[in-house]
Write a protein that holds these residues in place. Structure first.
Motif, PDB file in Angstrom:
ATOM      1  N   LEU B  24      46.235  29.839  41.835  1.00  0.00           N
ATOM      2  CA  LEU B  24      44.861  29.404  42.122  1.00  0.00           C
ATOM      3  C   LEU B  24      44.662  27.935  41.736  1.00  0.00           C
ATOM      4  O   LEU B  24      44.127  27.148  42.527  1.00  0.00           O
ATOM      5  CB  LEU B  24      43.875  30.298  41.355  1.00  0.00           C
ATOM      6  CG  LEU B  24      42.396  29.952  41.499  1.00  0.00           C
ATOM      7  CD1 LEU B  24      41.935  30.063  42.940  1.00  0.00           C
ATOM      8  CD2 LEU B  24      41.545  30.866  40.603  1.00  0.00           C
ATOM      9  N   LYS B  37      38.387  30.567  46.012  1.00  0.00           N
ATOM     10  CA  LYS B  37      37.415  30.382  44.929  1.00  0.00           C
ATOM     11  C   LYS B  37      37.891  30.947  43.596  1.00  0.00           C
ATOM     12  O   LYS B  37      38.679  31.891  43.549  1.00  0.00           O
ATOM     13  CB  LYS B  37      36.083  31.068  45.294  1.00  0.00           C
ATOM     14  CG  LYS B  37      35.437  30.548  46.568  1.00  0.00           C
ATOM     15  CD  LYS B  37      35.141  29.058  46.487  1.00  0.00           C
ATOM     16  CE  LYS B  37      34.533  28.529  47.771  1.00  0.00           C
ATOM     17  NZ  LYS B  37      34.828  27.105  47.968  1.00  0.00           N
ATOM     18  N   CYS B  40      36.373  34.564  38.426  1.00  0.00           N
ATOM     19  CA  CYS B  40      36.475  35.235  37.119  1.00  0.00           C
ATOM     20  C   CYS B  40      37.760  34.895  36.378  1.00  0.00           C
ATOM     21  O   CYS B  40      37.836  35.039  35.179  1.00  0.00           O
ATOM     22  CB  CYS B  40      36.384  36.750  37.303  1.00  0.00           C
ATOM     23  SG  CYS B  40      37.836  37.469  38.130  1.00  0.00           S
ATOM     24  N   GLY B  43      41.242  38.708  37.615  1.00  0.00           N
ATOM     25  CA  GLY B  43      41.688  39.765  38.524  1.00  0.00           C
ATOM     26  C   GLY B  43      40.597  40.728  38.942  1.00  0.00           C
ATOM     27  O   GLY B  43      40.872  41.741  39.562  1.00  0.00           O
ATOM     28  N   GLY B  46      38.162  39.069  43.129  1.00  0.00           N
ATOM     29  CA  GLY B  46      38.781  38.924  44.448  1.00  0.00           C
ATOM     30  C   GLY B  46      38.436  37.637  45.187  1.00  0.00           C
ATOM     31  O   GLY B  46      38.918  37.428  46.308  1.00  0.00           O
ATOM     32  N   ALA B  47      37.621  36.756  44.587  1.00  0.00           N
ATOM     33  CA  ALA B  47      37.254  35.509  45.276  1.00  0.00           C
ATOM     34  C   ALA B  47      38.469  34.614  45.493  1.00  0.00           C
ATOM     35  O   ALA B  47      38.461  33.741  46.364  1.00  0.00           O
ATOM     36  CB  ALA B  47      36.183  34.758  44.480  1.00  0.00           C
ATOM     37  N   CYS B  48      39.528  34.845  44.722  1.00  0.00           N
ATOM     38  CA  CYS B  48      40.733  34.008  44.793  1.00  0.00           C
ATOM     39  C   CYS B  48      41.822  34.628  45.668  1.00  0.00           C
ATOM     40  O   CYS B  48      42.962  34.170  45.640  1.00  0.00           O
ATOM     41  CB  CYS B  48      41.283  33.798  43.386  1.00  0.00           C
ATOM     42  SG  CYS B  48      41.896  35.346  42.667  1.00  0.00           S
ATOM     43  N   CYS B  60      44.598  34.061  40.918  1.00  0.00           N
ATOM     44  CA  CYS B  60      44.412  33.756  39.492  1.00  0.00           C
ATOM     45  C   CYS B  60      45.386  34.539  38.621  1.00  0.00           C
ATOM     46  O   CYS B  60      45.493  34.284  37.433  1.00  0.00           O
ATOM     47  CB  CYS B  60      42.981  34.039  39.053  1.00  0.00           C
ATOM     48  SG  CYS B  60      42.541  35.797  39.038  1.00  0.00           S
TER      49      CYS B  60
HETATM   50  S1  FES Z   1      39.109  34.595  40.321  1.00  0.00           S
HETATM   51 FE1  FES Z   1      38.281  36.602  40.221  1.00  0.00          FE
HETATM   52  S2  FES Z   1      39.988  37.783  40.813  1.00  0.00           S
HETATM   53 FE2  FES Z   1      40.820  35.808  40.693  1.00  0.00          FE
END
Ligand code: FES
Ligand SMILES: Cc1cc2nc3c(=O)[nH]c(=O)nc-3n(C[C@H](O)[C@H](O)[C@H](O)COP(=O)(O)OP(=O)(O)OC[C@H]3O[C@@H](n4cnc5c(N)ncnc54)[C@H](O)[C@@H]3O)c2cc1C
Ligand code: FES
Lengths: 298, 163
Positions: B24, B37, B40, B43, B46-48, B60
């Motif tokens: 990421l 993105k 968090c 994990g 899921g934005a990443c 991430c």
């Molecule tokens: S930034 Fe949230 S799962 Fe990777």
């Protein structure tokens, strides 16, 4: 929003074979890694600070998944949850393991999360542990030039602790061929219907056995409700001795509840967890029985 | 430092990365691909989500060095030049985007789903995006958009038959 600090610093090394794992493990501050889905969050929270991370998932054999009618299933330690969920022989002969693997986290995470990491992290809520226990799996531990088998039953010795000795790593998990006619269920209670850490996990495997007074044997294992995953032997005895019925299931579930020693935490109260052990055990027994002896009722 | 070669959205990249750099961070900070993105870094959200050798992963939770020799596809790689992918068109058409923060992860997860199951069931759609949190849309429109894209890509290629 401020940027997160990211991972603390460490040196990453990929081990090409078992010999390299053994020599890299000797370095002080070395930590083994496969999917990193337990390790990285622990590092971000400062729970552990490895100096060297040894990636062992590329060691030959670690990703192998093979089935043999006589020998059973050989699962390389770095086999991912999605590999298990998709595998034909796992679906056909060990559906309870596919159910447990499928209940872990999200699809994306299951592409990284491995079964070996799940059991080695030794969290009480590791979803594959109860399934591996009722399937009476064996952990294949690889020391330098020697291999040792540790039964799944006493592999986890405490939260975050296993029977792995210094100098050993988990190479594979072997599951014997399941008993003829076996039916299994893994039921998991999480805060949401899917994709959350378990609050209670119940694995039940039932199979016909003419040697048992009831004609059947059941194996029961519980996750998340004690410092380690547990079998419920007293419940199993009731089921071997008494004809399957609603009363028998209720009595067995009561015994299963008895072995649970949960603690109240942010996700659930202890009393609630105990009651859910009873409820899920009955539910799993009914499901297994309905498939084991269709039309016989209970 | 590790020197790596990784194919990102079809183009080979040669990079020097620290051991503790995540995929990421590499995408966003080294390559400026900020479509992916950071919600968090744990994990959970899921934005990443990106595709590593075609399969969705949480960027991430993957080390940059682990991508050495592999293929990565990010949300920037879904369109063909100026031509949006049918999935992207469906998200716009069916209002499956509000603040947009979850959208890149939704799109990459859904793209991989349609590769595995061109005609996904409700359960398969749910399974595919369960690890992608959206705090705005309530998910219904996202699921509708994925279903719509499954229909339109099938009819566009002429293989779908009657729906
Ligand atoms: S930034 Fe949230 S799962 Fe990777
Ligand atoms: C958002 C999120 C949701 C999750 N949800 C669930 C869930 O629903 N159910 C669940 O059970 N888990 C869940 N987990 C935990 C985790 O994903 C699983 O336990 C996973 O299977 C761990 O596997 P891994 O390969 O990522 O382990 P890693 O993190 O790579 O390793 C785990 C531990 O095992 C050690 N180790 C690694 N390889 C070996 C080896 N070969 N020999 C000996 N020791 C080794 C490591 O040093 C580490 O201590 C979740 C995690 C996250 C981040
Ligand atoms: S559109 Fe805002 S989080 Fe999904």
């Amino acid at each position: 929003m401020l940027a997160r600090p990211g991972l603390p610093s460490f040196e990453y090394v990929q081990a090409a074979n078992a010999a390299e794992v053994h020599s890299l493990m000797q370095q002080s501050g070395a930590r083994l890694m496969m999917g990193g889905t337990d390790l990285f969050p622990q590092m971000r929270e400062g729970v552990c600070e490895p100096e060297t991370i040894v990636d062992v998932k590329h060691v030959p054999g670690m990703r192998d998944l093979s089935y043999d009618e006589r020998l059973g299933l050989n699962i390389g330690a770095a086999v991912t949850m999605n590999q298990l969920v998709r595998h034909r022989d796992v679906q056909a002969h060990y559906p309870i393991l596919a159910q447990a693997a499928h209940s872990v986290a999200s699809y994306q995470l299951r592409n990284r999360a491995t079964i070996g990491g799940n059991v080695c992290n030794a969290s009480p809520c590791a979803d594959t542990s109860p399934a591996v226990m009722v399937l009476e799996g064996v952990m294949v531990l690889q020391a330098k030039g020697a291999e040792r088998n540790a039964p799944a039953a006493d592999f986890v010795t405490g939260p975050g602790q296993t029977a792995i000795e210094p100098g050993e790593f988990l190479a594979a998990i072997r599951l014997p061929a399941p008993p003829a006619g076996a039916v299994g269920r893994y039921l998991k209670l999480g805060r949401s219907r899917l994709g959350d850490l378990s609050i209670v996990g119940v694995a039940v495997l039932g199979y016909p056995d003419p040697a048992a007074a009831s004609g059947y044997r059941f194996r029961i294992a519980l996750g998340s409700v004690a410092p380690i995953p547990l079998r419920a032997p007293a419940a199993e005895e009731i089921l071997a001795a008494n004809t399957p019925s609603e009363e028998t299931f209720a009595a067995a579930a009561e015994e299963a509840m008895g072995v649970a020693t949960p603690i109240t935490d942010v996700r659930a109260g202890a009393t609630y967890q105990k009651m859910m052990v009873r409820a899920l055990t009955i539910r799993a027994l009914r499901d297994v029985w309905a498939e084991l002896a269709p039309g016989k009722g209970a | 430092m590790h020197t790596i070669t990784v194919t990102i959205n079809g183009a080979a990249e040669y990079l020097a990365v620290r051991s503790n750099m995540t995929l990421l961070q590499m995408l966003r900070e080294e390559l400026g691909l900020t479509g992916t993105k950071n919600g968090c870094e744990a994990g959970e959200c899921g934005a990443c989500t990106v595709l590593l050798d075609g399969e969705p992963v949480n960027a991430c939770m993957v080390l940059a060095v682990e991508s050495d020799g592999h293929q990565v596809i990010t949300v920037e790689g879904l369109a063909e030049g100026d031509e949006l992918a049918p999935l992207q068109e469906s998200f716009i058409e069916l209002n499956a985007v509000q603040c947009g923060f979850c959208t890149p992860g939704m799109l990459t997860s859904a793209h991989a789903l349609l590769q595995r199951h061109p005609k996904p069931t409700e359960d398969e759609i749910e399974e595919a995006v369960l690890g992608n949190l959206c705090r705005c849309t309530g998910y219904v429109r996202i699921v509708d958009a994925i279903r719509d894209a499954a229909g339109s890509s099938a009819s566009a290629s002429g293989k779908g038959g009657a729906r």
